[in-house]
Scaffold this active site. Structure first.
Site, PDB file in Angstrom:
ATOM      1  N   LYS A  13     -18.226 -40.141 -48.521  1.00  0.00           N
ATOM      2  CA  LYS A  13     -19.238 -40.228 -49.585  1.00  0.00           C
ATOM      3  C   LYS A  13     -18.775 -39.493 -50.850  1.00  0.00           C
ATOM      4  O   LYS A  13     -18.857 -40.030 -51.947  1.00  0.00           O
ATOM      5  CB  LYS A  13     -20.583 -39.637 -49.125  1.00  0.00           C
ATOM      6  CG  LYS A  13     -21.171 -40.281 -47.891  1.00  0.00           C
ATOM      7  CD  LYS A  13     -22.560 -39.745 -47.576  1.00  0.00           C
ATOM      8  CE  LYS A  13     -22.594 -38.271 -47.237  1.00  0.00           C
ATOM      9  NZ  LYS A  13     -21.897 -37.896 -45.981  1.00  0.00           N
ATOM     10  N   ARG A  88     -31.733 -37.207 -46.613  1.00  0.00           N
ATOM     11  CA  ARG A  88     -31.155 -37.037 -45.281  1.00  0.00           C
ATOM     12  C   ARG A  88     -32.219 -37.077 -44.179  1.00  0.00           C
ATOM     13  O   ARG A  88     -31.877 -36.942 -43.012  1.00  0.00           O
ATOM     14  CB  ARG A  88     -30.480 -35.676 -45.238  1.00  0.00           C
ATOM     15  CG  ARG A  88     -28.979 -35.712 -44.931  1.00  0.00           C
ATOM     16  CD  ARG A  88     -28.492 -34.322 -45.193  1.00  0.00           C
ATOM     17  NE  ARG A  88     -27.226 -33.973 -44.667  1.00  0.00           N
ATOM     18  CZ  ARG A  88     -26.154 -33.753 -45.430  1.00  0.00           C
ATOM     19  NH1 ARG A  88     -26.177 -33.997 -46.710  1.00  0.00           N
ATOM     20  NH2 ARG A  88     -25.053 -33.317 -44.877  1.00  0.00           N
ATOM     21  N   ARG A 127      -9.893 -31.217 -43.535  1.00  0.00           N
ATOM     22  CA  ARG A 127     -10.269 -31.267 -44.955  1.00  0.00           C
ATOM     23  C   ARG A 127     -10.181 -29.891 -45.634  1.00  0.00           C
ATOM     24  O   ARG A 127     -10.595 -28.886 -45.060  1.00  0.00           O
ATOM     25  CB  ARG A 127     -11.714 -31.780 -45.010  1.00  0.00           C
ATOM     26  CG  ARG A 127     -12.345 -31.826 -46.369  1.00  0.00           C
ATOM     27  CD  ARG A 127     -13.520 -32.766 -46.387  1.00  0.00           C
ATOM     28  NE  ARG A 127     -14.735 -32.226 -45.786  1.00  0.00           N
ATOM     29  CZ  ARG A 127     -15.895 -32.898 -45.762  1.00  0.00           C
ATOM     30  NH1 ARG A 127     -15.986 -34.111 -46.279  1.00  0.00           N
ATOM     31  NH2 ARG A 127     -16.957 -32.359 -45.196  1.00  0.00           N
ATOM     32  N   ARG A 160     -11.351 -23.881 -47.449  1.00  0.00           N
ATOM     33  CA  ARG A 160     -11.946 -24.780 -46.454  1.00  0.00           C
ATOM     34  C   ARG A 160     -13.417 -24.436 -46.328  1.00  0.00           C
ATOM     35  O   ARG A 160     -13.777 -23.248 -46.404  1.00  0.00           O
ATOM     36  CB  ARG A 160     -11.281 -24.588 -45.079  1.00  0.00           C
ATOM     37  CG  ARG A 160      -9.963 -25.303 -44.980  1.00  0.00           C
ATOM     38  CD  ARG A 160      -9.269 -25.084 -43.648  1.00  0.00           C
ATOM     39  NE  ARG A 160      -7.855 -25.359 -43.829  1.00  0.00           N
ATOM     40  CZ  ARG A 160      -7.271 -26.532 -43.578  1.00  0.00           C
ATOM     41  NH1 ARG A 160      -7.975 -27.526 -43.063  1.00  0.00           N
ATOM     42  NH2 ARG A 160      -5.989 -26.714 -43.798  1.00  0.00           N
ATOM     43  N   ARG A 172     -23.538 -31.159 -36.722  1.00  0.00           N
ATOM     44  CA  ARG A 172     -23.826 -31.969 -37.919  1.00  0.00           C
ATOM     45  C   ARG A 172     -23.964 -33.442 -37.553  1.00  0.00           C
ATOM     46  O   ARG A 172     -24.798 -34.156 -38.116  1.00  0.00           O
ATOM     47  CB  ARG A 172     -22.727 -31.758 -38.978  1.00  0.00           C
ATOM     48  CG  ARG A 172     -22.805 -30.369 -39.609  1.00  0.00           C
ATOM     49  CD  ARG A 172     -21.520 -29.971 -40.310  1.00  0.00           C
ATOM     50  NE  ARG A 172     -21.279 -30.706 -41.520  1.00  0.00           N
ATOM     51  CZ  ARG A 172     -20.085 -30.790 -42.118  1.00  0.00           C
ATOM     52  NH1 ARG A 172     -19.036 -30.188 -41.589  1.00  0.00           N
ATOM     53  NH2 ARG A 172     -19.950 -31.470 -43.217  1.00  0.00           N
TER      54      ARG A 172
HETATM   55  P1  AMP Z   1     -22.783 -31.830 -47.137  1.00  0.00           P
HETATM   56  O1  AMP Z   1     -21.941 -31.188 -48.179  1.00  0.00           O
HETATM   57  O2  AMP Z   1     -23.516 -33.031 -47.637  1.00  0.00           O
HETATM   58  O3  AMP Z   1     -22.022 -32.099 -45.869  1.00  0.00           O
HETATM   59  O4  AMP Z   1     -23.921 -30.763 -46.769  1.00  0.00           O
HETATM   60  C1  AMP Z   1     -23.593 -29.505 -46.223  1.00  0.00           C
HETATM   61  C2  AMP Z   1     -24.832 -28.862 -45.612  1.00  0.00           C
HETATM   62  O5  AMP Z   1     -25.803 -28.648 -46.653  1.00  0.00           O
HETATM   63  C3  AMP Z   1     -25.564 -29.670 -44.566  1.00  0.00           C
HETATM   64  O6  AMP Z   1     -24.995 -29.514 -43.271  1.00  0.00           O
HETATM   65  C4  AMP Z   1     -26.970 -29.073 -44.643  1.00  0.00           C
HETATM   66  O7  AMP Z   1     -27.025 -27.787 -44.042  1.00  0.00           O
HETATM   67  C5  AMP Z   1     -27.127 -28.847 -46.153  1.00  0.00           C
HETATM   68  N1  AMP Z   1     -27.690 -30.047 -46.833  1.00  0.00           N
HETATM   69  C6  AMP Z   1     -27.059 -30.829 -47.760  1.00  0.00           C
HETATM   70  N2  AMP Z   1     -27.857 -31.818 -48.175  1.00  0.00           N
HETATM   71  C7  AMP Z   1     -29.016 -31.681 -47.489  1.00  0.00           C
HETATM   72  C8  AMP Z   1     -30.228 -32.425 -47.460  1.00  0.00           C
HETATM   73  N3  AMP Z   1     -30.407 -33.526 -48.210  1.00  0.00           N
HETATM   74  N4  AMP Z   1     -31.211 -31.995 -46.625  1.00  0.00           N
HETATM   75  C9  AMP Z   1     -31.056 -30.895 -45.869  1.00  0.00           C
HETATM   76  N5  AMP Z   1     -29.923 -30.163 -45.825  1.00  0.00           N
HETATM   77  C10 AMP Z   1     -28.915 -30.542 -46.640  1.00  0.00           C
END
Ligand code: AMP
Length: 216
Positions: A13, A88, A127, A160, A172
């Site tokens: 994404k 999400r 990553r 990281r 996750r």
């Molecule tokens: P990401 O960078 O999108 O993988 O997000 C990293 C972490 O941020 C996730 O594992 C959640 O803990 C938190 N997070 C990001 N976006 C959301 C969202 N829309 N709703 C809830 N938690 C979020």
């Protein structure tokens, strides 16, 4: 153009959003990036969410909805935006709809990137990113052309994400299938969903996404 990139962690994404930013000049709104920035800046929100991000669970709907609502009011979002990592949950999806409706806007499309779990774990575990400009690399798939030097900005510092490890990734993924994957049906029913094979080469994924956007 207002679009959502939907898919599990590691689906691509962020990478694809960056390419859309370059081509269409609309901003990428990544809630993950915004939350990480809040943690680094040690804001009230940052302090509240740090442990949640480290565990791989979701931050409360109220917090992320407030962040996005405020962000899409910024002038750079006037022509459109890419939501990456938001919504999400179904609550967030409903909130997105009300948020847009209240501003007289609608959603152009939701693009789902589909990738199998084994590949997701492989991608996320390798990553890393440039500590200065955020350019994303991978231990085997995408190294900087000069070892240890960022292609984009020349920095020699990399980092990281603490949640990019195999254990947190299991959590996750569980959260994704339980809380986020229902959005596939939600947007399909609204006629907004397009699915792209995220297992394909990065450039192929980009052209498939561009074809969807060009047809809007
Ligand atoms: P990401 O960078 O999108 O993988 O997000 C990293 C972490 O941020 C996730 O594992 C959640 O803990 C938190 N997070 C990001 N976006 C959301 C969202 N829309 N709703 C809830 N938690 C979020």
């Amino acid at each position: 153009m207002r679009l959502i990139l939907l898919g599990p962690p590691g689906a691509g994404k962020g990478t694809q959003a960056q390419r859309i930013v370059e081509k269409y000049g609309i901003p990428q709104l990544s809630t993950g990036d915004m939350l990480r920035a809040a943690i680094v800046a040690e804001t009230e929100v940052g302090k509240r969410v740090k442990a949640v991000l480290d565990s791989g669970k979701l931050v409360s709907d109220d917090i992320v909805i407030a962040i996005v609502s405020e962000r899409i009011d910024q002038p750079d979002c006037a022509k459109g935006f890419i939501l990456d990592g938001f919504p999400r949950t179904l609550v967030q999806a409903d909130a997105t709809e009300s948020m847009l409706a209240a501003k007289g806007l609608d959603l152009s499309v939701v693009i789902e990137l589909r990738v199998n779990d084994k590949e997701l774990v492989r991608r996320v575990s390798g990553r890393y990113s440039c500590a200065s400009c955020g350019a994303v690399y991978h231990d085997t798939d995408h190294k900087p052309s000069v070892e240890g030097v960022c292609d984009k900005c020349g920095s020699t510092h990399f980092k990281r994400r603490p949640d990019d490890n195999a254990e947190t990734m299991t959590q996750r993924l569980e959260v994704y299938y339980k809380e986020t994957s229902p959005l596939i049906g939600y947007y399909y029913a609204k006629g907004k969903l397009k699915t792209v094979d995220g297992m394909a080469e990065m450039d192929v994924v980009t052209s498939n996404i561009e074809a969807i956007l060009a047809a809007l």
